[in-house]
Design a protein around this motif. Sequence first.
Motif, mmCIF file in Angstrom:
data_model
loop_
_atom_site.group_PDB
_atom_site.id
_atom_site.type_symbol
_atom_site.label_atom_id
_atom_site.label_comp_id
_atom_site.label_asym_id
_atom_site.label_seq_id
_atom_site.Cartn_x
_atom_site.Cartn_y
_atom_site.Cartn_z
ATOM 1 N N ALA A 107 -16.654 -27.876 -11.714
ATOM 2 C CA ALA A 107 -18.012 -27.957 -12.265
ATOM 3 C C ALA A 107 -18.524 -26.574 -12.637
ATOM 4 O O ALA A 107 -19.132 -26.380 -13.691
ATOM 5 C CB ALA A 107 -18.955 -28.620 -11.261
ATOM 6 N N GLN A 108 -18.260 -25.588 -11.777
ATOM 7 C CA GLN A 108 -18.674 -24.214 -12.082
ATOM 8 C C GLN A 108 -17.912 -23.673 -13.282
ATOM 9 O O GLN A 108 -18.483 -23.001 -14.135
ATOM 10 C CB GLN A 108 -18.456 -23.311 -10.863
ATOM 11 C CG GLN A 108 -19.426 -23.594 -9.735
ATOM 12 C CD GLN A 108 -19.075 -22.855 -8.457
ATOM 13 O OE1 GLN A 108 -18.064 -22.157 -8.393
ATOM 14 N NE2 GLN A 108 -19.886 -23.031 -7.439
ATOM 15 N N LEU A 109 -16.616 -23.983 -13.356
ATOM 16 C CA LEU A 109 -15.806 -23.517 -14.479
ATOM 17 C C LEU A 109 -16.334 -24.035 -15.811
ATOM 18 O O LEU A 109 -16.375 -23.321 -16.804
ATOM 19 C CB LEU A 109 -14.348 -23.953 -14.323
ATOM 20 C CG LEU A 109 -13.471 -23.179 -13.351
ATOM 21 C CD1 LEU A 109 -12.062 -23.736 -13.365
ATOM 22 C CD2 LEU A 109 -13.438 -21.697 -13.691
ATOM 23 N N VAL A 110 -16.702 -25.325 -15.842
ATOM 24 C CA VAL A 110 -17.161 -25.916 -17.105
ATOM 25 C C VAL A 110 -18.669 -25.769 -17.280
ATOM 26 O O VAL A 110 -19.227 -26.239 -18.264
ATOM 27 C CB VAL A 110 -16.742 -27.407 -17.230
ATOM 28 C CG1 VAL A 110 -15.240 -27.541 -17.178
ATOM 29 C CG2 VAL A 110 -17.402 -28.275 -16.172
ATOM 30 N N GLY A 111 -19.318 -25.108 -16.323
ATOM 31 C CA GLY A 111 -20.739 -24.806 -16.487
ATOM 32 C C GLY A 111 -21.675 -25.944 -16.158
ATOM 33 O O GLY A 111 -22.726 -26.092 -16.773
ATOM 34 N N LEU A 112 -21.318 -26.777 -15.175
ATOM 35 C CA LEU A 112 -22.198 -27.872 -14.770
ATOM 36 C C LEU A 112 -22.739 -27.637 -13.374
ATOM 37 O O LEU A 112 -22.087 -27.024 -12.534
ATOM 38 C CB LEU A 112 -21.441 -29.207 -14.773
ATOM 39 C CG LEU A 112 -21.116 -29.856 -16.107
ATOM 40 C CD1 LEU A 112 -20.341 -31.147 -15.871
ATOM 41 C CD2 LEU A 112 -22.371 -30.157 -16.904
ATOM 42 N N ASN A 113 -23.928 -28.157 -13.114
ATOM 43 C CA ASN A 113 -24.446 -28.264 -11.761
ATOM 44 C C ASN A 113 -23.913 -29.587 -11.222
ATOM 45 O O ASN A 113 -24.119 -30.625 -11.844
ATOM 46 C CB ASN A 113 -25.973 -28.267 -11.774
ATOM 47 C CG ASN A 113 -26.548 -26.942 -12.238
ATOM 48 O OD1 ASN A 113 -26.327 -25.912 -11.632
ATOM 49 N ND2 ASN A 113 -27.283 -26.966 -13.347
ATOM 50 N N ALA A 145 -24.323 -34.802 -11.882
ATOM 51 C CA ALA A 145 -23.959 -33.611 -12.656
ATOM 52 C C ALA A 145 -24.901 -33.478 -13.834
ATOM 53 O O ALA A 145 -25.259 -34.464 -14.472
ATOM 54 C CB ALA A 145 -22.519 -33.714 -13.137
ATOM 55 N N PHE A 146 -25.333 -32.238 -14.091
ATOM 56 C CA PHE A 146 -26.147 -31.964 -15.279
ATOM 57 C C PHE A 146 -25.924 -30.520 -15.696
ATOM 58 O O PHE A 146 -25.571 -29.668 -14.885
ATOM 59 C CB PHE A 146 -27.642 -32.250 -15.033
ATOM 60 C CG PHE A 146 -28.223 -31.586 -13.817
ATOM 61 C CD1 PHE A 146 -28.801 -30.332 -13.906
ATOM 62 C CD2 PHE A 146 -28.185 -32.216 -12.582
ATOM 63 C CE1 PHE A 146 -29.339 -29.712 -12.795
ATOM 64 C CE2 PHE A 146 -28.725 -31.612 -11.457
ATOM 65 C CZ PHE A 146 -29.300 -30.357 -11.559
ATOM 66 N N SER A 147 -26.107 -30.270 -16.985
ATOM 67 C CA SER A 147 -25.824 -28.938 -17.514
ATOM 68 C C SER A 147 -26.982 -27.981 -17.228
ATOM 69 O O SER A 147 -28.130 -28.423 -17.079
ATOM 70 C CB SER A 147 -25.583 -29.010 -19.021
ATOM 71 O OG SER A 147 -26.801 -29.297 -19.673
#
Length: 203
Positions: A107-113, A145-147
């Motif tokens: 999630a951190q890699l793809v930029g998500l919370n 999950a949210f951006s």
Amino acid sequence: EHAGAKPRRLSGGQAQRVALARALATRPRLLLLDEPLAALDARTRLEVRAQLRRHLAEFEAVAVLVTHDPLDAMVLADRLVVVEHGRIVQEGSPADIARRPRTDYIAQLVGLNLYRGEAAGHTVRLDAGPSITTTEELSGPAFVAFSPSAVTLFRDRPTGASARNLWRCEVAGLETHGDQIRADLTGELPLAADLTTVAAADL
């Protein structure tokens, strides 16, 4: 333009670009790229990434790319295999992995919370932290999950806001992220938020 240069005259970035060109020129059946853009400065990296993407799209053999940079992986790969602590934790297309990350690391890699909790109706009670109100009705163990771009920051508690979720946070850090500013937030719910440079300046 470096064809006549001696190797010792090349910068690290130039040497890396020459190495890429030499590897592609032989038309190999298998190409292993280990951190191919690591030594390049930001601007050169952008150019070389675009060139490499075009070359790999036309490449008729197998290319294996090893990288710690999520942007390189998302832009250059058709299929991703994510390794954590020496084992595969997820594999699939970049779009699938970005939409459904299975670990906090991804999630951190793809930029998500990304948060894990227990859902009942429109509420997910997080394992660590507050509850999150959702649009979907859910039941049982759930991921939320949210951006970072879905997060809005206010200096004071907004009145009349239509947001389902409000948390009091503190800005722990700011860093440039593409053409935006990413805020690292701590507090009731640690998360990341993306701001335009104008919004960051206003705040």
